[in-house]
Design an enzyme around this catalytic site. Structure first.
Site, mmCIF file in Angstrom:
data_model
loop_
_atom_site.group_PDB
_atom_site.id
_atom_site.type_symbol
_atom_site.label_atom_id
_atom_site.label_comp_id
_atom_site.label_asym_id
_atom_site.label_seq_id
_atom_site.Cartn_x
_atom_site.Cartn_y
_atom_site.Cartn_z
ATOM 1 N N GLY A 1 0.862 -1.175 0.000
ATOM 2 C CA GLY A 1 0.000 0.000 0.000
ATOM 3 C C GLY A 1 0.897 1.223 0.000
ATOM 4 N N ASN B 1 3.740 1.788 2.778
ATOM 5 C CA ASN B 1 5.135 1.674 2.333
ATOM 6 C C ASN B 1 5.952 2.859 2.834
ATOM 7 O OD1 ASN B 1 4.649 -0.694 0.923
ATOM 8 N ND2 ASN B 1 4.450 0.318 -1.067
ATOM 9 N N ARG C 1 -10.136 -4.923 -4.991
ATOM 10 C CA ARG C 1 -10.300 -4.026 -3.844
ATOM 11 C C ARG C 1 -11.672 -3.355 -3.795
ATOM 12 N NH1 ARG C 1 -5.626 0.137 -5.603
ATOM 13 N NH2 ARG C 1 -5.600 0.592 -3.352
ATOM 14 N N ALA D 1 15.034 14.988 -10.263
ATOM 15 C CA ALA D 1 13.880 15.421 -9.478
ATOM 16 C C ALA D 1 14.056 16.899 -9.188
ATOM 17 C CB ALA D 1 13.760 14.626 -8.184
ATOM 18 N N GLY E 1 8.552 4.975 -6.035
ATOM 19 C CA GLY E 1 7.976 6.284 -5.738
ATOM 20 C C GLY E 1 7.704 6.474 -4.257
ATOM 21 N N ASP E 2 7.227 5.421 -3.599
ATOM 22 C CA ASP E 2 6.982 5.493 -2.154
ATOM 23 C C ASP E 2 8.300 5.651 -1.401
ATOM 24 O OD1 ASP E 2 4.296 5.007 -2.768
ATOM 25 O OD2 ASP E 2 4.549 2.844 -2.548
#
Length: 365
Positions: free
Chosen positions: A60, A64, A132, A255, A285-286
């Site tokens: 999730g 995460n 889900r 970034a 990404g997390d």
């Protein structure tokens, strides 16, 4: 006992709402909320239709981030709903073992914990299949906030996945964003667009509306192109000009952080991404979000924040797990020749990197 503490105690007293093991008691510094699901992956690199063995893990976006932050030494809680089922138990025990505070996880018999299947990259990229709809997490709503320790947190973290789960979840995210300032806390919002949950025509305007209310916004340039038609990171900033910390991630390139400081100064910082061998991109990404947020909470400069984000993302890219433990930011320094670029003013000129040691709670005041 404050109302917030009473709410937390009430949750603990409900059957099936365990206190996180091995976590320091007291109010968490960070509260993450959203959906965490059971994750089934083949035990070998093969397609789902011919796989014979599976591993059960959990995944999730928000949990995460919580797990990474806990490993980095922050007292972080994950709040949400899971079913009164073995998958829900797995979610809680996994987060507990990772040092995440689960005292504010509610268990319900009315709906099951969500599931997803992750197919490893067998030549056409990794694929994810969600189960889900009607999950326990989709039942979250504004009323749940009363039991969460949001007013004492320095930072609340959620993502654009949560408002896509249901109308009540969307209302919950908006409520938190609308009231964070009066609570004296800040909100981090990772856009995290998921095309399988809602179409661009609905997601684009809603995610922009929610992101504009946050203190910290993280978004990939590729997803900004999909949902907002952006071509450059500057285009994203033009859409969200007043977000105090806007971070635009351009994959393997770099970034960019656009900072709007309390004194009105605008500053842009760019740090190149690391060159790494990618095993699987899911979860990177997390990891970036957690590395960045940890450095922000610790009062580090823009360059360090982005560097830590890249370091954790690089670590996550080397694993098929959504959360890869054991990083410790042991190599969170820029690579040789990869110099960060910082400008100040109307996003131009030079600056003092110490000037952004900002108290997140003060930002929301």
């Amino acid at each position: 006992m404050t109302d917030e503490q009473a709410g937390a105690q009430a949750l603990q007293d409900e059957p099936g709402n365990p206190v996180g093991s091995g976590v320091a008691q007291g109010d968490p510094q960070v509260v993450c909320f959203g959906e965490t699901m059971g994750m089934f992956t083949p035990t070998s690199t093969t397609s789902l239709d011919i796989a014979e063995g599976f591993h059960l893990g959990v995944g999730g976006a928000e949990s995460n981030v919580a797990a990474h932050l806990a490993e980095l030494g922050h007292h972080v809680a994950w709040a949400g709903n899971v079913g009164q089922d073995p998958i829900g138990t797995k979610v809680i025990s996994t987060l507990d073992c990772g040092g995440v505070d689960t005292r504010w996880v509610n268990r319900t018999t009315a709906s099951p914990t969500g599931l997803y299947l992750k197919e490893p990259d067998t030549g056409s990229g990794a694929h994810v299949f969600y189960y889900r709809a009607g999950s326990a997490a989709s039942q979250l709503g504004v009323a749940d906030v009363a039991g969460w320790p949001l007013q004492s947190a320095h930072l609340i973290h959620t993502s654009g996945i949560t408002p896509a789960l249901s109308p009540s979840c969307s209302a919950l995210v908006e409520h938190v964003l609308d009231h964070a300032a009066e609570w004296g806390t800040s909100v981090s919002f990772d856009v995290n667009y998921r095309s399988k949950l809602w179409p661009v025509s609905v997601a684009g305007p809603r995610l922009r509306e929610l992101a504009a209310k946050a203190t910290v916004v993280l978004v990939g340039l590729d997803e900004a192109a999909t949902i907002w038609g952006c071509v450059t990171s500057g285009d994203v900033r033009a859409l969200l000009p007043d977000v105090p910390y806007l971070i635009v991630k351009d994959g393997a390139v770099d970034a960019t952080e656009y900072a709007l400081l309390p004194d009105g100064t605008r500053r842009t910082t760019v740090v190149p991404a690391r060159k790494v061998e990618v095993v699987e991109p899911v979860g990177a990404g997390d990891a970036f979000a957690a590395g960045y947020l940890s450095a922000l909470l610790n009062g580090e400069s823009s360059e360090v924040r982005l560097t830590h984000g890249h370091a954790l993302a690089a670590w996550a890219l080397g694993s098929r797990e959504d959360f890869r433990p054991g990083h410790g930011l042991f190599a969170a320094t820029p690579e040789a020749g990869a110099e960060p670029r910082t400008t100040v003013g109307i996003d131009s000129d030079a600056h003092d990197s110490q000037s952004d040691r900002t108290d997140l709670r003060r930002l929301s005041a």
